[in-house]
Design a protein around this motif. Structure first.
Motif, PDB file in Angstrom:
ATOM      1  N   TRP A  10       3.739   7.947  -3.354  1.00  0.00           N
ATOM      2  CA  TRP A  10       3.527   7.161  -2.146  1.00  0.00           C
ATOM      3  C   TRP A  10       4.546   7.611  -1.106  1.00  0.00           C
ATOM      4  O   TRP A  10       5.711   7.893  -1.438  1.00  0.00           O
ATOM      5  N   TRP A  19       7.852  -2.933   0.054  1.00  0.00           N
ATOM      6  CA  TRP A  19       9.033  -3.709  -0.356  1.00  0.00           C
ATOM      7  C   TRP A  19       9.499  -4.638   0.759  1.00  0.00           C
ATOM      8  O   TRP A  19      10.032  -5.721   0.481  1.00  0.00           O
ATOM      9  N   HIS A 157       0.128  -8.113 -11.151  1.00  0.00           N
ATOM     10  CA  HIS A 157       0.387  -6.799 -10.539  1.00  0.00           C
ATOM     11  C   HIS A 157       1.805  -6.313 -10.902  1.00  0.00           C
ATOM     12  O   HIS A 157       1.990  -5.158 -11.317  1.00  0.00           O
ATOM     13  N   ALA A 161       3.025  -3.235 -13.395  1.00  0.00           N
ATOM     14  CA  ALA A 161       3.945  -2.173 -12.953  1.00  0.00           C
ATOM     15  C   ALA A 161       5.098  -2.022 -13.957  1.00  0.00           C
ATOM     16  O   ALA A 161       5.481  -0.908 -14.314  1.00  0.00           O
ATOM     17  N   THR A 172       4.375   5.320 -12.531  1.00  0.00           N
ATOM     18  CA  THR A 172       3.744   4.377 -11.601  1.00  0.00           C
ATOM     19  C   THR A 172       4.783   3.642 -10.751  1.00  0.00           C
ATOM     20  O   THR A 172       4.680   3.607  -9.527  1.00  0.00           O
ATOM     21  N   SER A 175       6.872   5.857  -8.397  1.00  0.00           N
ATOM     22  CA  SER A 175       6.147   6.410  -7.244  1.00  0.00           C
ATOM     23  C   SER A 175       6.119   5.421  -6.077  1.00  0.00           C
ATOM     24  O   SER A 175       5.739   5.770  -4.961  1.00  0.00           O
ATOM     25  N   MET A 176       6.523   4.170  -6.322  1.00  0.00           N
ATOM     26  CA  MET A 176       6.538   3.175  -5.240  1.00  0.00           C
ATOM     27  C   MET A 176       7.964   2.740  -4.910  1.00  0.00           C
ATOM     28  O   MET A 176       8.230   2.277  -3.791  1.00  0.00           O
TER      29      MET A 176
HETATM   30  C1  HEM Z   1       8.012  -7.454  -7.970  1.00  0.00           C
HETATM   31  C2  HEM Z   1       6.865  -7.343  -7.393  1.00  0.00           C
HETATM   32  C3  HEM Z   1       6.066  -6.056  -7.274  1.00  0.00           C
HETATM   33  C4  HEM Z   1       6.111  -4.908  -8.015  1.00  0.00           C
HETATM   34  C5  HEM Z   1       7.002  -4.579  -9.212  1.00  0.00           C
HETATM   35  C6  HEM Z   1       5.115  -4.019  -7.438  1.00  0.00           C
HETATM   36  C7  HEM Z   1       4.853  -2.724  -7.875  1.00  0.00           C
HETATM   37  C8  HEM Z   1       3.908  -1.866  -7.340  1.00  0.00           C
HETATM   38  C9  HEM Z   1       3.672  -0.507  -7.777  1.00  0.00           C
HETATM   39  C10 HEM Z   1       4.424   0.196  -8.883  1.00  0.00           C
HETATM   40  C11 HEM Z   1       2.664   0.001  -7.034  1.00  0.00           C
HETATM   41  C12 HEM Z   1       2.023   1.392  -7.145  1.00  0.00           C
HETATM   42  C13 HEM Z   1       0.788   1.231  -7.984  1.00  0.00           C
HETATM   43  C14 HEM Z   1      -0.070   2.470  -8.036  1.00  0.00           C
HETATM   44  O1  HEM Z   1       0.353   3.538  -7.633  1.00  0.00           O
HETATM   45  O2  HEM Z   1      -1.224   2.339  -8.458  1.00  0.00           O
HETATM   46  C15 HEM Z   1       2.239  -1.031  -6.113  1.00  0.00           C
HETATM   47  C16 HEM Z   1       1.208  -0.893  -5.212  1.00  0.00           C
HETATM   48  C17 HEM Z   1       0.775  -1.899  -4.378  1.00  0.00           C
HETATM   49  N1  HEM Z   1       1.322  -3.163  -4.267  1.00  0.00           N
HETATM   50 FE1  HEM Z   1       2.905  -3.892  -5.331  1.00  0.00          FE
HETATM   51  N2  HEM Z   1       4.484  -4.656  -6.398  1.00  0.00           N
HETATM   52  C18 HEM Z   1       5.054  -5.892  -6.252  1.00  0.00           C
HETATM   53  C19 HEM Z   1       4.720  -6.817  -5.310  1.00  0.00           C
HETATM   54  C20 HEM Z   1       3.682  -6.701  -4.384  1.00  0.00           C
HETATM   55  C21 HEM Z   1       3.343  -7.691  -3.391  1.00  0.00           C
HETATM   56  C22 HEM Z   1       4.090  -9.013  -3.123  1.00  0.00           C
HETATM   57  C23 HEM Z   1       2.262  -7.244  -2.727  1.00  0.00           C
HETATM   58  C24 HEM Z   1       1.530  -8.005  -1.650  1.00  0.00           C
HETATM   59  C25 HEM Z   1       1.350  -7.691  -0.487  1.00  0.00           C
HETATM   60  C26 HEM Z   1       1.913  -5.935  -3.293  1.00  0.00           C
HETATM   61  C27 HEM Z   1       0.838  -5.139  -2.893  1.00  0.00           C
HETATM   62  C28 HEM Z   1       0.590  -3.854  -3.323  1.00  0.00           C
HETATM   63  C29 HEM Z   1      -0.486  -3.013  -2.831  1.00  0.00           C
HETATM   64  C30 HEM Z   1      -1.532  -3.432  -1.802  1.00  0.00           C
HETATM   65  C31 HEM Z   1      -0.364  -1.782  -3.482  1.00  0.00           C
HETATM   66  C32 HEM Z   1      -1.236  -0.519  -3.295  1.00  0.00           C
HETATM   67  C33 HEM Z   1      -0.518   0.425  -2.365  1.00  0.00           C
HETATM   68  C34 HEM Z   1      -0.678   0.012  -0.929  1.00  0.00           C
HETATM   69  O3  HEM Z   1      -1.799  -0.001  -0.423  1.00  0.00           O
HETATM   70  O4  HEM Z   1       0.339  -0.320  -0.280  1.00  0.00           O
HETATM   71  N3  HEM Z   1       2.804  -5.641  -4.286  1.00  0.00           N
HETATM   72  N4  HEM Z   1       3.015  -2.170  -6.318  1.00  0.00           N
END
Ligand code: HEM
Ligand code: HEM
Length: 184
Positions: A10, A19, A157, A161, A172, A175-176
């Protein structure tokens, strides 16, 4: 430095949106639950105004994030069963929908209640509807229910992760996360 996502990681803009919005969500949700129990008074009004301003900021960030994301490529996934890849994609779509629906339902509630709306004392925003007690009650219910759904989806979600990181030992999470980590 490349700003866009690549086939293996990403990009920094997507990571910053991810974040940054998490930090704001982590602040606004407890404040939302806390403020409704405050006794009526200037303190309550201040906390409500802050909640609404941060909520509107999240709505603006959701618009910018989606606009940016539509031009992004998705890094290839590490090997995983097809159902997991589909579940991850569905969760991401749902999180985008909720990132719009939650603040909009708050705005609708605020409008139907006949309260004014300002963004950090700087910008006056229009009401989405006139005062309407029935709509006010429905929008309040909707706001609260959407947050509950959001908390469940984010919980799953984040758990997924962490499972990828600590159980599957794949890239995974890296990468974020901020930094250079990506998928090999
Ligand atoms: C501690 C909390 C969180 C962790 C550990 C986390 C972790 C991750 C990781 C590892 C990915 C990459 C997944 C991939 O490549 O398939 C991702 C993607 C994503 N996450 Fe989270 N996440 C968290 C909280 C959130 C929150 C609060 C949101 C709400 C808005 C969110 C929305 C997304 C979205 C929409 C993606 C897809 C990439 C994008 O379009 O931006 N996440 N997350
Ligand atoms: C993503 C953004 C937002 C999140 C996560 C969020 C979350 C919450 C939560 C958890 C509550 C407490 C629910 C309850 O127990 O009643 C709440 C209440 C409330 N929210 Fe939000 N909110 C957001 C955006 C907004 C916006 C943009 C507005 C207005 C423009 C708003 C207006 C309100 C109001 C007025 C209440 C109090 C309801 C009452 O007094 O019964 N919220 N919000």
């Amino acid at each position: 430095m490349a700003l866009r996502s690549t086939a293996t990681a990403w990009g920094p803009v997507t990571r910053a949106f991810h974040w940054g919005m998490l930090v704001l969500f982590a602040g606004i949700v407890p404040v939302g639950y806390y403020m409704t129990d405050l006794p009526l008074g200037p303190q309550k009004l201040k906390v409500y105004a802050l909640h609404k301003s941060v909520g509107l900021t999240l709505l603006a960030l959701a618009v910018l994030r989606l606009a940016w994301r539509l031009g992004e490529r998705r890094p290839a996934l590490p090997p995983m069963p097809a159902w997991q890849a589909r579940a991850a994609g569905a969760a991401h779509v749902l999180l985008y929908v909720l990132a719009f629906a939650i603040p909009l339902s708050g705005w609708l509630f605020n409008s139907a209640a006949g309260f004014p709306l300002q963004w950090f004392h700087l910008v006056n925003l229009p009401a989405l509807t006139g005062p309407d007690p029935a709509l006010k009650a429905a929008a309040r219910e909707l706001h609260e229910s959407l947050v509950a759904v959001f908390l469940v989806v984010v919980g799953l979600h984040a758990a997924a992760a962490l499972k990828h990181h600590f159980v599957d030992h794949d890239t995974t999470l890296r990468s974020m996360l901020p930094g250079r980590g990506g998928r090999p």
